[in-house]
Design an enzyme around this catalytic site. Structure first.
Site, short mmCIF file in Angstrom:
data_model
loop_
_atom_site.label_atom_id
_atom_site.label_comp_id
_atom_site.label_asym_id
_atom_site.label_seq_id
_atom_site.Cartn_x
_atom_site.Cartn_y
_atom_site.Cartn_z
N LYS A 274 54.20 32.84 46.62
CA LYS A 274 55.26 32.25 45.83
C LYS A 274 56.41 32.92 45.98
O LYS A 274 56.72 34.11 46.21
CB LYS A 274 54.68 32.29 44.39
CG LYS A 274 53.89 31.37 43.99
CD LYS A 274 53.29 31.49 42.37
CE LYS A 274 52.21 30.60 42.01
NZ LYS A 274 52.43 29.11 42.12
N ARG A 348 42.07 24.64 41.95
CA ARG A 348 41.20 23.67 42.27
C ARG A 348 39.96 24.21 43.20
O ARG A 348 38.83 23.50 43.11
CB ARG A 348 41.68 22.44 43.14
CG ARG A 348 42.43 22.80 44.40
CD ARG A 348 43.37 21.75 44.87
NE ARG A 348 44.60 21.84 44.14
CZ ARG A 348 45.71 21.12 44.36
NH1 ARG A 348 45.74 20.18 45.11
NH2 ARG A 348 46.77 21.18 43.67
N1 BES Z 1 48.99 28.14 39.08
C1 BES Z 1 49.73 27.37 39.93
C2 BES Z 1 50.34 26.19 39.03
C3 BES Z 1 51.38 26.43 37.83
C4 BES Z 1 52.83 26.38 38.42
C5 BES Z 1 51.19 26.74 36.49
C6 BES Z 1 53.75 26.76 37.19
C7 BES Z 1 52.19 27.05 35.66
C8 BES Z 1 53.33 27.11 35.96
C9 BES Z 1 48.74 26.71 40.84
O1 BES Z 1 47.79 27.51 41.37
C10 BES Z 1 49.93 26.56 42.07
O2 BES Z 1 50.29 27.33 42.71
N2 BES Z 1 50.02 25.01 42.22
C11 BES Z 1 50.94 24.62 43.37
C12 BES Z 1 50.03 23.45 43.95
C13 BES Z 1 50.80 23.06 45.37
C14 BES Z 1 50.72 24.39 46.38
C15 BES Z 1 50.13 21.67 45.79
C16 BES Z 1 52.26 23.97 42.55
O3 BES Z 1 52.06 23.55 41.44
O4 BES Z 1 53.02 23.94 43.03
MN MN Z 2 48.71 28.72 42.86
#
Ligand code: BES
Ligand code: MN
Ligand code: ZN
Length: 497
Positions: A274, A348
């Site tokens: 990230k 997931r």
């Molecule tokens: N934990 C994150 C989702 C999230 C993002 C929660 C912001 C709270 C605030 C999750 O694991 C994630 O990174 N999801 C990605 C999925 C994508 C890579 C398909 C996302 O939401 O960008």
């Molecule tokens: Mn994630």
């Protein structure tokens, strides 16, 4: 802060609080006190903008004729709008004020209100509940705070003609509040303190309340074939854990309600790392598991007559030389294979194995998972509603009703099968990202592959665990979202049945 319920009497000192309904009319005991203080309350109302609107506050200092240091009027709004929920918010508003004034004790007179949506004891109990929920603080890491800055409120005396029944109602509520506070604490803890093993240790503490707790490490999970969950944790120095909690409050013939939580104690994204800005927020990526653990605590605390199993997949998602790579294929416990396109879509993967395990071992009557699963749900719904995805209309109706009753709202999202096309893989049974577009729905369709016929709901709570602002019943920070929702949903539909 100690909360007690007593009959109405004149307090020796501290703040004395009365309600006033919209229009500035004092409640019965308030009017009586106004006579004792020579009409000072009515004069103060006249001289100010106070009109009894919900949550308004007006203080009269050192009034002659009573021992109290201060009389506070709190607006109750219109009787027709005075619900249990509104009363909680009013209690929360008042406590926020008392925390800033430095009062040590407050005595609140709660008279029955004609035309209100709740009776006297319910009004009193809900007022106390809201006050208690608002009074939460996380102080563990503050070592230099001056005592002058610390709130001094020690005791809240709720004075009502219905003290005994208010006390009974409140005693169950205070157990739910303990669950909410546990969830807030877990979410607030930083990831160097709260990692899979320490999260498991926190869950283990529930055994004092009669919850049976089992904890599996990586060796056990490997024998179970949990390749999807283990793949996420393999880049971390912290060992992944599967936490299984059981509260058996009903006869053993009742099939359990199953709650499953995403417990990613920190989500860096892994190799699909990230951006660094704001990444510290990803300590809250175990918010789903906090809701599950908090709910187990609430249910056990109030000895709920229901069988509930809580399962948490606890992992840390880190980049390292042992981390899984984009393109890796993992085999889940279900036998289905997954191509990991993006290591940041890890929740997931964790839930895939946790859901499969839960339904296979416990054959639950319903299964609900909670997860901070996608940023996309925040785009869809903002910070007001969690997204709910489900294969069962009745379950959605129950969750929606409980969400409205507790103001922990859920909004149903579509799950049409066309949304599943985008998670097809060239080389495996599925891939872990879909799209473009509808990122929360393709995530839900992914989870659905690990659910068989059981009525199931997935709550995407990414926006809910750490709201942008505080509320009347929650200071800024972790909300403990999900505990009150689940506790209410279970109480209203599955208990004693
Ligand atoms: N934990 C994150 C989702 C999230 C993002 C929660 C912001 C709270 C605030 C999750 O694991 C994630 O990174 N999801 C990605 C999925 C994508 C890579 C398909 C996302 O939401 O960008
Ligand atoms: Mn994630
Ligand atoms: Zn995540």
């Amino acid at each position: 802060m100690k909360t007690t319920f007593t009959a109405i009497s004149a307090p020796a000192r501290g703040a004395l609080v009365f309600g006033a309904i919209d229009g500035g009319k004092l409640t019965a005991t308030g009017a009586e006190t106004d006579r004792k203080v020579g009409g000072a309350l009515k004069r103060a109302i006249k001289a100010s903008r106070f009109s009894g609107k919900k949550g308004q506050l007006l203080s009269v200092l050192q009034p002659k004729g009573v021992n109290a240091d201060r009389i506070v009027l709190v607006g109750l709004g219109k009787p027709a709008d005075l619900t249990a929920l509104a009363m909680r918010e009013i209690g929360g508003k008042l406590v926020a004020d008392l925390l800033s004034t430095g009062d040590q004790t407050a005595s609140i007179v709660i008279d029955p209100i004609k035309g209100a949506k709740a009776n006297g004891s319910q009004l009193a109990a809900n007022f106390a509940y809201g006050a208690h929920l608002r009074n939460y603080r996380f102080d563990r890491y503050r070592t230099t705070q001056k005592t002058d800055d610390k709130p001094r409120l020690k005791s809240l005396k709720i004075m009502t003609g219905a003290a005994a029944s208010a006390r009974t109602i409140y005693s169950a509520m205070s157990k739910v509040a303990e669950g909410v506070f546990a969830a807030r604490d877990l979410v607030t803890e930083p990831a160097n303190a709260l990692y899979p093993k320490t999260l498991a240790a926190e869950a283990r503490k529930l055994s004092k309340l009669g919850v049976r707790v089992e904890i599996f490490g990586e060796v056990k999970m490997k024998t179970l074939g949990m390749g999807a969950l283990l793949g996420v944790g393999q880049g971390s120095a912290c060992e992944s854990q599967l936490i299984v909690m059981r509260w058996n409050g009903a006869s053993s013939s009742q099939k359990p309600v199953a709650l499953v939580g995403k417990g990613v104690t920190f989500d860096t994204g892994g190799i699909s790392i990230k951006p660094s800005g704001g990444m510290e927020a990803m300590k809250f990526d175990m918010g789903g598991s906090a809701a599950v653990i908090g709910t187990m605590k609430a249910l056990a605390g109030r000895k709920a007559k229901v069988n509930v199993v809580g399962v948490v997949g606890a992992v840390e998602n880190m980049p390292s030389s042992t981390a899984q790579r984009p393109g890796d294929v993992v085999t889940s416990m279900s036998g289905q294979t997954i191509e990991v396109i993006n290591t940041d879509a890890e929740g997931r993967l964790v839930l895939a194995d946790a859901l499969w395990y839960t339904q296979k071992r416990f054959k639950p009557q319903i299964m609900i998972d909670l997860a901070t699963l996608t940023g996309a749900i925040i785009v869809s719904l903002g910070y007001e509603y969690a997204g709910v995805f489900s294969n069962d209309d009745k379950l959605v109706a129950r969750l929606t009703a409980a969400g409205e009753a507790e103001n922990e709202k859920v909004w149903r999202m579509p799950t049409h099968d066309n949304y599943a096309k985008s998670i097809k893989s060239e080389i495996a049974d599925m891939k872990n990202v879909g799209g473009p577009g509808a990122g929360s729905i393709s995530a839900a369709k992914f989870l659905e592959r690990f659910v068989n016929d059981v009525p199931w709901a997935h709550l995407d709570i990414a926006a809910m665990v750490w709201p942008k602002e505080g509320s009347d019943i929650c200071p800024k920070g972790a909300s403990g979202y999900g505990v009150r929702l689940l506790d209410r949903m279970i109480a209203d539909n599955y208990e004693g049945k």
